[in-house]
Motif scaffolding. Sequence first.
Motif, mmCIF file in Angstrom:
data_model
loop_
_atom_site.group_PDB
_atom_site.id
_atom_site.type_symbol
_atom_site.label_atom_id
_atom_site.label_comp_id
_atom_site.label_asym_id
_atom_site.label_seq_id
_atom_site.Cartn_x
_atom_site.Cartn_y
_atom_site.Cartn_z
ATOM 1 N N MET A 145 -83.618 11.226 -56.671
ATOM 2 C CA MET A 145 -84.696 10.428 -56.043
ATOM 3 C C MET A 145 -85.064 11.030 -54.715
ATOM 4 O O MET A 145 -83.807 11.050 -53.976
ATOM 5 N N PRO A 146 -86.144 11.596 -54.161
ATOM 6 C CA PRO A 146 -86.181 12.331 -52.788
ATOM 7 C C PRO A 146 -86.126 11.151 -51.715
ATOM 8 O O PRO A 146 -86.604 10.222 -52.066
ATOM 9 N N ASP A 147 -85.481 11.421 -50.782
ATOM 10 C CA ASP A 147 -85.391 10.789 -49.513
ATOM 11 C C ASP A 147 -86.893 10.361 -49.087
ATOM 12 O O ASP A 147 -87.794 11.286 -49.035
ATOM 13 N N GLY A 148 -86.966 9.328 -48.634
ATOM 14 C CA GLY A 148 -88.609 8.869 -48.131
ATOM 15 C C GLY A 148 -88.639 7.426 -47.942
ATOM 16 O O GLY A 148 -87.710 6.549 -48.422
ATOM 17 N N VAL A 149 -89.877 6.967 -47.752
ATOM 18 C CA VAL A 149 -90.151 5.527 -47.911
ATOM 19 C C VAL A 149 -89.824 4.777 -49.123
ATOM 20 O O VAL A 149 -89.291 3.650 -49.109
ATOM 21 N N ILE A 206 -84.350 0.439 -52.379
ATOM 22 C CA ILE A 206 -82.859 0.062 -52.039
ATOM 23 C C ILE A 206 -82.997 -1.326 -51.408
ATOM 24 O O ILE A 206 -82.252 -2.105 -51.910
ATOM 25 N N ALA A 207 -83.909 -1.519 -50.495
ATOM 26 C CA ALA A 207 -84.273 -2.774 -49.869
ATOM 27 C C ALA A 207 -84.322 -4.000 -50.947
ATOM 28 O O ALA A 207 -83.735 -5.109 -50.915
ATOM 29 N N ILE A 208 -85.185 -3.820 -51.579
ATOM 30 C CA ILE A 208 -85.480 -4.679 -52.717
ATOM 31 C C ILE A 208 -84.424 -5.104 -53.667
ATOM 32 O O ILE A 208 -84.136 -6.249 -54.224
#
Length: 156
Positions: A52-56, A62-64
């Motif tokens: 998965m590419p880094d980004g929002v 990850i936060a969820i």
Amino acid sequence: MLKKILDKFNSITSDNGKNWLLAFIWIVIFESISTIIEFKNIEYSQNYITHMPDGVFKEVLIAILLVVFLWYGVYNFIFVHRDRFFLYALYAAVCIYLFFTHDITFTLMLHNLNPFALSYNEFSFYLIIQLFIKIIIIYLVYKMLIAIKNLKSKDK
């Protein structure tokens, strides 16, 4: 001695062939461990990973996952339910898998599900661990099938 160990193992992993969900959860946990070991030790396993590419989107996901993990952990701590605790362990295994492999498609794990597929070039410590885990997974699949059979016979 061996019979006591096997009885305790059956009790923990499948409630002696009565709980198919418990056996399934242990299969996923052992498969996650096996896949992480393969990911760390076998170079070609990287070919199955879709990073998965880094980004929002990745940060929000990850936060969820982290918030749900912590909330569910606190909930299980307050209202102790054995089956829900095992679902929590399943969730933890998936999160740990995602942490180590960054594989959001679970392609490597699905590739690794075949208990007879072993990737080895030589006899090594990795091969011994993988064989041991695969034997446990095959046994747990057997116990899960017994539990499903017992469940169906109870319904009749």
